[in-house]
Motif scaffolding. Structure first.
Motif, PDB file in Angstrom:
ATOM      1  N   LEU A   1      56.521   9.715 -29.598  1.00 60.02           N
ATOM      2  CA  LEU A   1      56.537  10.391 -30.895  1.00 60.02           C
ATOM      3  C   LEU A   1      57.861  11.130 -31.028  1.00 60.02           C
TER       4      LEU A   1
ATOM      5  N   ILE B   1      55.595   6.275 -32.716  1.00 58.30           N
ATOM      6  CA  ILE B   1      55.296   7.034 -33.930  1.00 58.30           C
ATOM      7  C   ILE B   1      56.578   7.778 -34.272  1.00 58.30           C
TER       8      ILE B   1
ATOM      9  N   MET C   1      47.625   8.128 -38.299  1.00 58.07           N
ATOM     10  CA  MET C   1      47.650   8.124 -36.837  1.00 58.07           C
ATOM     11  C   MET C   1      46.301   7.719 -36.264  1.00 58.07           C
TER      12      MET C   1
END
Length: 347
Positions: free
Chosen positions: A123, A147, A294
């Motif tokens: 992320l 992500i 998500m």
């Protein structure tokens, strides 16, 4: 992969996040990693944007109850700070060379080696998203998913290069001045939360401004220098086979770059979410907008929020656990056309 020169770990309790901070000596110098959660769970690595660390870049996301329950229930979190960006960091000696983006990506690999991690979820935000994307292209077998928030993937445009160059010069000669803080806040946040002469700036902007005061300008200068000479990743993006979820604020200076990146990724494995009335730092400005995308994204790995599944994952993530029907953007709850997370209604 070359061998690390050694590693040292010093634990410092962080009451704010409840984790511990490790200082790891990589082959390209020391780096700080704050670890939060059950070490037996799958690993989620985070990497922040320029001048930020895990507290100033991911606090909003992890303090959002629903998002925190999703991420902390399923992962052990490893927050990587760029060199010299951690709490209490000393200025990096001036004779130390500025790291290249390849060396920053190699440091991420060294972090995985230090903790004995195999494949991880990543992320990253803007500059941090670039570092993790580069890491994924160089160490493909070690990244299961990306992500990315307001990511970079191209070399800087002349406009960005010149803007960063001016910021670098001001940082070098005048330190973390009010002008530099305004430039950085403009990079992170939308006009709505930055405020005007009539409307005060929001609490998150005030908190970020305060945290920027804690950064050593020389260390910020180094990271900005590294990112300002980054190279284009376009040709390698198609080769990425890990699933990728991109968030971008519509008011982000890097909005067009995120859209461009999406066109270069394999659409079978990627999805884009545009967040309305939001700047680059979606994790702080509108973390709630990240929850549902998500959640669908992680369902592809067999991961759920606690209310949906009672068991806690303890085995490493594996591509074999991804159901084929969950690999499409539609299955992630994202249409081929980017979704809008907030719609303005006129009465």
């Amino acid at each position: 992969m070359g061998e690390s020169s050694g590693s040292v770990s010093v634990d410092v309790k962080r009451i704010s996040f409840g984790g511990k901070e490790h200082h790891i000596l990589t082959r390209h110098g020391p780096i700080a990693v704050a670890v939060y959660g059950d070490l037996e769970k799958p690993a989620l690595l985070t990497y922040p944007d320029v001048a930020l660390n895990y507290m100033s870049c991911f606090q909003g996301l992890f303090f959002c109850p629903e998002a925190a329950s999703l991420l902390i229930h399923n992962f052990c979190i490893y927050h990587i700070s760029p060199p010299g960006h951690e709490f209490g960091a000393a200025p990096i000696p001036s004779h130390d060379p500025v790291l290249s983006v390849d060396q920053l990506a190699d440091q991420v690999a060294d972090v995985l080696d230090f903790f004995g991690l195999g494949s991880v979820m990543c992320l990253g935000v803007t500059a941090g998203a670039y570092v993790l994307t580069l890491f994924a292209t160089r160490y493909r077998e070690r990244v299961l998913g990306l992500i990315l928030v307001s990511p970079l993937c191209k070399s800087p445009s002349w406009t960005e290069w010149l803007y960063n160059k001016v910021m670098s010069n001001f940082l070098y000669f005048y330190g973390m001045s009010s002008l530099i803080k305004e430039c950085l806040l403009h990079r992170y946040f939308s006009k709505e939360v930055r405020g005007t002469s009539q409307v005060p700036e929001s609490d998150i902007v005030q908190a970020c401004r305060s945290l920027l005061d804690q950064r050593h300008s020389a260390n910020v200068w180094r990271f900005l220098q590294s990112i300002n000479v980054r190279y284009d990743l376009t040709e390698t993006l198609k080769k990425l086979k890990c699933r990728t979820l991109i968030f971008v604020g519509e008011d982000s200076p890097f909005h067009l770059e995120a859209l461009y990146m999406m066109t270069k990724l394999d659409r079978r494995y990627s999805a884009l979410v545009e967040v309305q009335a939001c700047g680059s730092l979606v994790t702080e400005e509108q973390p709630h907008a990240m929850l549902i995308p998500m959640e669908y994204f992680l369902m592809g790995y067999g991961l759920y929020r606690p209310s949906q599944r009672s068991c806690s994952p303890r085995s490493p993530l594996s591509p074999s656990c991804i159901l084929p029907e969950l690999l499409s953007p539609e299955s992630m709850g994202v249409k081929l056309k980017p979704i809008k997370t907030r719609i303005s209604l006129q009465v």
